[in-house]
Design a protein around this motif. Structure first.
Motif, mmCIF file in Angstrom:
data_model
loop_
_atom_site.group_PDB
_atom_site.id
_atom_site.type_symbol
_atom_site.label_atom_id
_atom_site.label_comp_id
_atom_site.label_asym_id
_atom_site.label_seq_id
_atom_site.Cartn_x
_atom_site.Cartn_y
_atom_site.Cartn_z
ATOM 1 N N TYR A 153 0.322 8.720 -6.161
ATOM 2 C CA TYR A 153 0.055 10.085 -5.737
ATOM 3 C C TYR A 153 1.251 11.017 -5.722
ATOM 4 C CZ TYR A 153 -4.506 8.389 -4.358
ATOM 5 O OH TYR A 153 -5.746 7.849 -4.362
ATOM 6 N N THR B 110 0.843 3.660 -3.180
ATOM 7 C CA THR B 110 0.356 5.011 -2.924
ATOM 8 C C THR B 110 1.390 6.042 -3.343
ATOM 9 O OG1 THR B 110 -0.970 4.215 -1.072
ATOM 10 C CG2 THR B 110 -0.526 6.564 -1.139
ATOM 11 N N ASP B 111 2.653 5.787 -3.063
ATOM 12 C CA ASP B 111 3.720 6.686 -3.502
ATOM 13 C C ASP B 111 3.741 6.778 -5.017
ATOM 14 O OD1 ASP B 111 6.293 8.224 -3.058
ATOM 15 O OD2 ASP B 111 7.026 6.542 -4.287
ATOM 16 N N VAL C 170 0.842 -1.204 0.000
ATOM 17 C CA VAL C 170 0.000 0.000 0.000
ATOM 18 C C VAL C 170 0.872 1.247 0.000
ATOM 19 C CG1 VAL C 170 -1.609 1.356 1.405
ATOM 20 C CG2 VAL C 170 -2.047 -1.065 1.005
#
Length: 100
Positions: A90, A86-87, A82
């Motif tokens: 986003y 996510t890095d 995750v």
């Protein structure tokens, strides 16, 4: 544990949500431009996914060597994935440097 949580959720729905259905459910759905059927479909999909998640967790505890240790390792792997995804999704796309 599951029955207790289900009973608490049912009581919440009956005594809090049902009397405020118009304000808490119907009006926001109209503002978002969605239908009651789409909302129900999403709720059913969420329920099915939650059931599948519970069953796989039970299977991990019951059948994999180490049981809870294996589940802990999988949860750690999930947290890392995750974080990395996510890095990737986003970072430098939403927000400022605090997102990276």
């Amino acid at each position: 544990q599951g029955l207790t949580a289900s009973a608490a959720f049912l009581l919440w729905q009956v005594f809090y949500t049902a009397p405020r259905f118009e304000e808490k459910i119907w009006e926001p759905m109209e503002d978002a431009g969605t239908s009651l059927w789409l909302g129900l479909l999403l709720l059913v999909i969420f329920g099915v996914i939650s059931f599948a998640h519970s069953m796989t967790f039970y299977h991990t505890l019951r059948h994999l060597p180490g049981g809870s240790t294996s589940a802990g390792v999988f949860k750690g792997l999930q947290a890392v994935l995750v974080f990395v995804l996510t890095d990737w999704v986003y970072c430098n796309r939403v927000g400022g440097q605090e997102m990276c």
